[in-house]
Design a protein around this motif. Structure first.
Motif, mmCIF file in Angstrom:
data_model
loop_
_atom_site.group_PDB
_atom_site.id
_atom_site.type_symbol
_atom_site.label_atom_id
_atom_site.label_comp_id
_atom_site.label_asym_id
_atom_site.label_seq_id
_atom_site.Cartn_x
_atom_site.Cartn_y
_atom_site.Cartn_z
ATOM 1 N N ASN A 98 0.814 -1.359 0.006
ATOM 2 C CA ASN A 98 -0.012 -0.027 -0.054
ATOM 3 C C ASN A 98 0.909 1.358 -0.086
ATOM 4 O OD1 ASN A 98 -2.817 0.840 -0.039
ATOM 5 N ND2 ASN A 98 -2.343 1.967 1.885
ATOM 6 N N ASN A 99 1.793 1.126 -0.675
ATOM 7 C CA ASN A 99 2.936 2.275 -0.839
ATOM 8 C C ASN A 99 2.427 3.498 -1.804
ATOM 9 O OD1 ASN A 99 5.193 3.666 -0.154
ATOM 10 N ND2 ASN A 99 6.459 2.446 -1.771
ATOM 11 N N PHE A 100 1.360 4.170 -1.624
ATOM 12 C CA PHE A 100 0.902 5.078 -2.649
ATOM 13 C C PHE A 100 1.336 6.275 -1.616
ATOM 14 C CE2 PHE A 100 -1.734 1.627 -3.558
ATOM 15 C CZ PHE A 100 -1.441 1.423 -5.159
ATOM 16 N N ALA A 101 2.265 6.714 -1.542
ATOM 17 C CA ALA A 101 2.804 8.040 -0.836
ATOM 18 C C ALA A 101 2.613 9.049 -1.549
ATOM 19 C CB ALA A 101 4.277 7.674 -0.539
ATOM 20 N N ASN A 102 2.334 9.087 -2.833
ATOM 21 C CA ASN A 102 2.081 10.423 -3.513
ATOM 22 C C ASN A 102 0.768 10.818 -3.423
ATOM 23 O OD1 ASN A 102 4.585 10.095 -4.173
ATOM 24 N ND2 ASN A 102 4.281 9.002 -6.380
ATOM 25 N N ARG A 103 0.634 11.898 -3.174
ATOM 26 C CA ARG A 103 -0.976 12.866 -3.427
ATOM 27 C C ARG A 103 -0.954 13.916 -4.528
ATOM 28 N NH1 ARG A 103 -2.654 17.347 -0.971
ATOM 29 N NH2 ARG A 103 -0.854 17.280 0.663
ATOM 30 N N VAL A 104 -1.654 13.592 -5.392
ATOM 31 C CA VAL A 104 -1.687 14.220 -6.698
ATOM 32 C C VAL A 104 -2.910 14.929 -6.773
ATOM 33 C CG1 VAL A 104 -1.529 14.047 -9.182
ATOM 34 C CG2 VAL A 104 -0.282 12.571 -7.923
ATOM 35 N N SER A 105 -2.720 16.296 -7.156
ATOM 36 C CA SER A 105 -3.941 17.036 -7.280
ATOM 37 C C SER A 105 -3.935 17.792 -8.943
ATOM 38 C CB SER A 105 -4.169 18.091 -6.122
ATOM 39 O OG SER A 105 -3.102 18.813 -6.019
ATOM 40 N N THR A 106 -5.072 18.177 -9.306
ATOM 41 C CA THR A 106 -4.954 18.965 -10.523
ATOM 42 C C THR A 106 -4.857 20.279 -10.310
ATOM 43 O OG1 THR A 106 -6.316 17.301 -11.541
ATOM 44 C CG2 THR A 106 -6.160 19.264 -12.770
ATOM 45 N N THR A 124 4.958 17.374 -18.836
ATOM 46 C CA THR A 124 5.673 16.805 -17.653
ATOM 47 C C THR A 124 4.579 16.823 -16.730
ATOM 48 O OG1 THR A 124 6.193 19.191 -17.272
ATOM 49 C CG2 THR A 124 7.914 17.510 -18.358
ATOM 50 N N MET A 125 4.756 16.240 -15.503
ATOM 51 C CA MET A 125 3.504 16.345 -14.413
ATOM 52 C C MET A 125 3.532 17.904 -13.937
ATOM 53 S SD MET A 125 3.468 13.977 -10.793
ATOM 54 C CE MET A 125 2.456 12.876 -11.724
ATOM 55 N N GLU A 126 4.174 18.766 -13.778
ATOM 56 C CA GLU A 126 4.517 19.961 -13.390
ATOM 57 C C GLU A 126 3.400 20.784 -14.289
ATOM 58 O OE1 GLU A 126 7.279 18.328 -13.860
ATOM 59 O OE2 GLU A 126 7.584 18.100 -11.840
ATOM 60 N N ASP A 130 -0.111 19.000 -9.347
ATOM 61 C CA ASP A 130 0.904 19.257 -7.974
ATOM 62 C C ASP A 130 1.107 17.960 -7.351
ATOM 63 O OD1 ASP A 130 1.020 22.017 -7.974
ATOM 64 O OD2 ASP A 130 -0.923 22.263 -7.209
ATOM 65 N N LEU A 131 2.186 17.762 -7.100
ATOM 66 C CA LEU A 131 2.732 16.317 -6.342
ATOM 67 C C LEU A 131 3.218 16.642 -4.854
ATOM 68 C CD1 LEU A 131 3.328 13.196 -6.744
ATOM 69 C CD2 LEU A 131 5.450 13.699 -7.664
ATOM 70 N N VAL A 132 2.568 15.865 -4.156
ATOM 71 C CA VAL A 132 3.140 15.972 -2.840
ATOM 72 C C VAL A 132 3.452 14.349 -2.253
ATOM 73 C CG1 VAL A 132 2.774 16.527 -0.212
ATOM 74 C CG2 VAL A 132 1.670 18.179 -2.266
ATOM 75 N N VAL A 133 4.505 14.302 -1.687
ATOM 76 C CA VAL A 133 4.900 12.874 -1.203
ATOM 77 C C VAL A 133 4.748 12.751 0.336
ATOM 78 C CG1 VAL A 133 6.804 11.126 -1.060
ATOM 79 C CG2 VAL A 133 6.678 12.894 -3.024
ATOM 80 N N SER A 226 -7.885 11.280 -5.807
ATOM 81 C CA SER A 226 -6.537 11.546 -6.262
ATOM 82 C C SER A 226 -5.874 10.297 -6.619
ATOM 83 C CB SER A 226 -5.603 12.153 -4.952
ATOM 84 O OG SER A 226 -5.730 11.154 -3.878
ATOM 85 N N GLY A 227 -6.677 9.227 -7.154
ATOM 86 C CA GLY A 227 -5.906 7.968 -7.692
ATOM 87 C C GLY A 227 -5.687 8.191 -9.070
ATOM 88 N N TYR A 228 -6.868 8.782 -9.686
ATOM 89 C CA TYR A 228 -6.633 8.917 -11.080
ATOM 90 C C TYR A 228 -6.729 7.569 -11.871
ATOM 91 C CZ TYR A 228 -5.438 13.876 -10.094
ATOM 92 O OH TYR A 228 -5.728 15.104 -9.662
ATOM 93 N N SER A 229 -7.512 6.833 -11.440
ATOM 94 C CA SER A 229 -7.671 5.387 -12.117
ATOM 95 C C SER A 229 -8.111 5.566 -13.499
ATOM 96 C CB SER A 229 -8.512 4.673 -11.032
ATOM 97 O OG SER A 229 -8.900 3.126 -11.796
#
Length: 294
Positions: A98-106, A124-126, A130-133, A226-229
């Motif tokens: 369950n190593n989903f340490a990244n929190r991603v938001s648009t 690129t993701m940026e 926004d990426l928060v670990v 925030s999973g963007y499945s």
């Protein structure tokens, strides 16, 4: 002498010793041709997770990645024809821990994705996210939508599955995500006879399309989270006969999982699915008798 030479080469191939591994790959190409697939050179990562000393059957799984295969999560498991869970065969490490340490938001809350943005040239993701670990909060992001069929099946065998329990339930079956073609060998924990079902579930984040766009289910907190499945998981299966060692079995696409993991059903309706159907090119499975070489 000829028989001895072939036996030695086969045994070394089973152990993955170079350059004999190339001999094995060539053999897989011939087998693919025999099955009617395109004749081409095949290169594989060989991972042997068989346990020494077991007197139970072994499985050899040859996975050929599809053109859309990039960074998926996937699981392979064995169950009875009635659907009773038998054991995991392989689980990607990120899901297992369950190593989903990244929190991603648009960044742009009004942005709507109708394709996989990471397939755009130069993206690129940026540019969009926004990426928060936050590894300390990873257990708060239990992504049941990633592999809902497998996770529900695991839960049905253990009453409940929480984020911090997965690693205990699949301990010994997980490994780093294999990012290309692979041959995976695993031992079955118990002596089995007759026909069983082997399943593979695979899913990949951010693979939006016109149907499974990011605004498709606005009231679904999981899908819109925030999973963007995006496109749901796809499920492949084959029925294998443990009484027929060295026979090849071909996995076939049978359906998809729920888009937000609300149930563990295999949904046969694949309308709206596009690139998710290209994650897998083919999967061949071979049953091996206990303690025998390839």
């Amino acid at each position: 002498m000829a028989f001895l030479s072939v036996a030695i080469l086969a045994a070394l191939s089973w152990l993955g010793i170079q350059p004999v591994k190339q001999f094995y790959q060539w053999g897989m190409t011939l087998r693919a041709t025999d099955l009617g697939f395109e004749n081409q050179e095949l290169r594989y990562l060989l991972v042997d997770n068989t346990a020494e000393g077991l007197t139970t059957p072994q499985l050899s799984i040859e996975f050929k990645a599809g053109v859309a295969f990039q960074w998926p999560q996937y699981a392979i498991w064995l169950e009875t024809l009635e659907g009773q869970f038998v054991q995991p065969i392989y689980v990607t490490q990120k899901l297992a821990e369950n190593n989903f340490a990244n929190r991603v938001s648009t960044r742009d809350k009004n942005a709507v994705f109708t394709d996989n943005p990471f397939e755009r040239p130069g993206f690129t993701m940026e540019q969009a996210f926004d990426l928060v670990v936050e590894p300390e909060t990873r257990n708060d992001r239990f992504r049941k939508e990633s592999l809902p069929v497998f996770l529900h099946k695991l839960a049905s065998n253990n009453q409940s599955v929480e984020a911090n329990q997965i690693s205990k339930l699949v301990d010994g079956y997980s490994g780093a995500t294999m990012m290309n073609n692979f041959i995976y060998r695993a031992s079955v924990e118990q002596k089995l006879s007759g026909i069983y079902r082997l399943r593979l579930e695979v899913n990949q984040s951010f693979d939006f399309n016109q149907y499974y766009a990011s605004d498709r289910f606005p009231e679904d907190a999981v899908y819109s989270g925030s999973g963007y499945s995006a496109q749901p998981s796809v499920i492949y299966e084959t029925e294998i006969n443990f009484d027929k060692p060295n026979a090849l079995f071909v996995m076939k696409l049978i359906g998809r999982g729920h888009h937000s993991g609300q149930d563990g059903e295999v949904h046969a309706d694949l309308s709206g699915m596009t690139s998710a159907l290209q994650l897998v090119d083919r999967v061949l499975v071979e049953v091996k008798a206990a303690n025998t070489a390839s």
